[in-house]
Design a protein around this motif. Structure first.
Motif, PDB file in Angstrom:
ATOM      1  N   VAL A  47     -62.928 -98.543  66.337  1.00 41.31           N
ATOM      2  CA  VAL A  47     -62.882 -98.207  64.909  1.00 41.31           C
ATOM      3  C   VAL A  47     -62.541 -99.448  64.090  1.00 41.31           C
ATOM      4  O   VAL A  47     -63.115 -99.693  63.029  1.00 41.31           O
ATOM      5  N   GLU A  48     -61.613-100.282  64.590  1.00 44.48           N
ATOM      6  CA  GLU A  48     -61.239-101.486  63.871  1.00 44.48           C
ATOM      7  C   GLU A  48     -62.377-102.493  63.854  1.00 44.48           C
ATOM      8  O   GLU A  48     -62.504-103.280  62.915  1.00 44.48           O
ATOM      9  N   LEU A  49     -63.203-102.504  64.903  1.00 41.56           N
ATOM     10  CA  LEU A  49     -64.295-103.464  64.963  1.00 41.56           C
ATOM     11  C   LEU A  49     -65.359-103.185  63.911  1.00 41.56           C
ATOM     12  O   LEU A  49     -66.063-104.080  63.475  1.00 41.56           O
ATOM     13  N   LYS A  50     -65.483-101.925  63.481  1.00 44.84           N
ATOM     14  CA  LYS A  50     -66.479-101.580  62.470  1.00 44.84           C
ATOM     15  C   LYS A  50     -65.956-102.005  61.102  1.00 44.84           C
ATOM     16  O   LYS A  50     -65.519-101.195  60.288  1.00 44.84           O
ATOM     17  N   LEU A  51     -66.025-103.320  60.868  1.00 42.84           N
ATOM     18  CA  LEU A  51     -65.406-103.871  59.671  1.00 42.84           C
ATOM     19  C   LEU A  51     -66.336-103.812  58.474  1.00 42.84           C
ATOM     20  O   LEU A  51     -65.925-103.462  57.379  1.00 42.84           O
ATOM     21  N   HIS A  52     -67.583-104.167  58.644  1.00 43.79           N
ATOM     22  CA  HIS A  52     -68.524-104.227  57.539  1.00 43.79           C
ATOM     23  C   HIS A  52     -69.806-103.500  57.926  1.00 43.79           C
ATOM     24  O   HIS A  52     -70.275-103.595  59.056  1.00 43.79           O
ATOM     25  N   GLY A  53     -70.369-102.813  56.946  1.00 41.81           N
ATOM     26  CA  GLY A  53     -71.673-102.214  57.154  1.00 41.81           C
ATOM     27  C   GLY A  53     -72.738-103.285  57.230  1.00 41.81           C
ATOM     28  O   GLY A  53     -72.691-104.285  56.511  1.00 41.81           O
ATOM     29  N   GLY A  54     -73.708-103.088  58.090  1.00 35.15           N
ATOM     30  CA  GLY A  54     -74.698-104.117  58.344  1.00 35.15           C
ATOM     31  C   GLY A  54     -75.640-104.380  57.185  1.00 35.15           C
ATOM     32  O   GLY A  54     -75.944-105.528  56.877  1.00 35.15           O
ATOM     33  N   GLU A  55     -76.131-103.322  56.539  1.00 36.25           N
ATOM     34  CA  GLU A  55     -77.175-103.477  55.531  1.00 36.25           C
ATOM     35  C   GLU A  55     -76.723-104.384  54.387  1.00 36.25           C
ATOM     36  O   GLU A  55     -77.457-105.265  53.954  1.00 36.25           O
ATOM     37  N   ARG A  56     -75.517-104.165  53.890  1.00 38.50           N
ATOM     38  CA  ARG A  56     -75.044-104.948  52.752  1.00 38.50           C
ATOM     39  C   ARG A  56     -74.878-106.412  53.120  1.00 38.50           C
ATOM     40  O   ARG A  56     -75.256-107.316  52.357  1.00 38.50           O
ATOM     41  N   PHE A  57     -74.321-106.686  54.299  1.00 40.97           N
ATOM     42  CA  PHE A  57     -74.081-108.069  54.705  1.00 40.97           C
ATOM     43  C   PHE A  57     -75.387-108.788  55.015  1.00 40.97           C
ATOM     44  O   PHE A  57     -75.531-109.977  54.717  1.00 40.97           O
ATOM     45  N   ILE A  58     -76.333-108.093  55.607  1.00 41.02           N
ATOM     46  CA  ILE A  58     -77.629-108.702  55.891  1.00 41.02           C
ATOM     47  C   ILE A  58     -78.367-109.016  54.593  1.00 41.02           C
ATOM     48  O   ILE A  58     -79.017-110.067  54.463  1.00 41.02           O
ATOM     49  N   THR A  59     -78.277-108.127  53.609  1.00 37.99           N
ATOM     50  CA  THR A  59     -78.894-108.393  52.305  1.00 37.99           C
ATOM     51  C   THR A  59     -78.273-109.621  51.653  1.00 37.99           C
ATOM     52  O   THR A  59     -78.980-110.455  51.066  1.00 37.99           O
ATOM     53  N   PHE A  60     -76.955-109.726  51.756  1.00 39.98           N
ATOM     54  CA  PHE A  60     -76.268-110.908  51.226  1.00 39.98           C
ATOM     55  C   PHE A  60     -76.751-112.180  51.927  1.00 39.98           C
ATOM     56  O   PHE A  60     -76.991-113.218  51.283  1.00 39.98           O
ATOM     57  N   THR A  61     -76.917-112.128  53.244  1.00 35.45           N
ATOM     58  CA  THR A  61     -77.398-113.285  53.997  1.00 35.45           C
ATOM     59  C   THR A  61     -78.810-113.663  53.566  1.00 35.45           C
ATOM     60  O   THR A  61     -79.123-114.856  53.401  1.00 35.45           O
ATOM     61  N   ASP A  62     -79.672-112.689  53.377  1.00 33.89           N
ATOM     62  CA  ASP A  62     -81.041-112.962  52.930  1.00 33.89           C
ATOM     63  C   ASP A  62     -81.048-113.653  51.565  1.00 33.89           C
ATOM     64  O   ASP A  62     -81.863-114.556  51.318  1.00 33.89           O
TER      65      ASP A  62
END
Length: 256
Positions: A47-62
């Motif tokens: 549960v602690e490892l699920k820190l950030h949702g993937g979609e938002r962070f990947i969009t930021f990276t793009d």
């Protein structure tokens, strides 16, 4: 006479019910086994490892990659704004003749960033959650991409005899490649980051990243031996996909 009388239970049945209740209370209050505690610890860690949702962070990276690719054009924009600034007449042919090295550096740097973004997209299309380590590795990867336009500009503006320029430029690309490999290995070791039903990155993806690191290191060696090669030493990256396909033919069980 129609009033119901209190129901009387036989004494053995009442004692059995009391014993069952006491046993239940004692089972709830007793200490858990080490296996149960370990399982609960693992679940809490997940549960602690699920820190950030993937979609938002990947969009930021793009978005960061898109900005970095746009900044690669700035040296040519500055050169275009200086056309005829000293009162001389400069044609388009003269412009490309004087800035041929910058045009070549732009093309090669754009190709390199596009290759890294493509690999990053293939790797992270199966990722749903980011662990803290994966977050910082991705930030490290982005830092290299952001610094690449600066190192490319240093390479084109520096003197040919300055060996530090290709070290900074190709060294930045080498750092991006290493970060990409580390992210791939981390995702393989942390299946919780994956979307439901997705498999971990295959061994062929790991090999492809290793091939990229080897070729970038080779380009750095070429640029040190031949300083005039500049960014053109990165042309050794072109056969990377062919080498990856060759590795797949040798090891058909490896998947991407």
């Amino acid at each position: 006479k129609y009033l119901s009388r209190p129901q009387r239970y036989p004494m053995p049945l009442m004692m059995e019910s009391i014993d069952h209740t006491q046993n239940l209370d004692s089972s709830l209050g007793k200490d858990q086994s080490p296996e149960d505690e370990h399982r609960q610890d693992e679940e809490s860690e997940e549960v602690e490892l699920k820190l950030h949702g993937g979609e938002r962070f990947i969009t930021f990276t793009d978005a960061v990659v898109a900005i970095a690719m746009t900044l690669l054009i700035l040296p040519l924009m500055e050169a275009a704004s200086d056309m005829g600034g000293d009162g001389s007449v400069m044609t388009v042919a003269d412009y490309f003749g004087e800035n041929g090295e910058k045009v070549g550096s732009l093309a090669i740097s754009f190709y390199v960033v596009a290759e890294f973004w493509t690999g990053h997209s293939i790797l992270f299309q199966r990722v749903e959650n980011f662990t803290p380590r994966l977050v910082w590795l991705n930030f490290l990867w982005m830092a290299g991409v952001v610094f690449l336009p600066v190192s490319a500009s240093l390479l084109t503006e520096a003197q040919t005899s300055d060996s530090n320029a290709p070290i900074v430029y190709i060294g930045t690309i080498l750092g991006i490649a290493f970060a990409n490999l580390l992210m791939c290995l981390l995702i393989r070791a942390t299946p919780i980051t994956l979307k439901e039903g997705e498999r971990i990155p295959g061994m062929l993806m790991v090999v492809s990243n290793i091939i990229m690191i080897f070729l970038v290191a080779l380009a750095l060696l070429v640029s040190l031996l031949i300083p005039s090669a500049g960014s053109y030493s990165l042309l050794v990256l072109i056969p990377r996909k062919l080498l990856t396909r060759a590795a797949h033919r040798l090891m058909p069980d490896w998947i991407y």
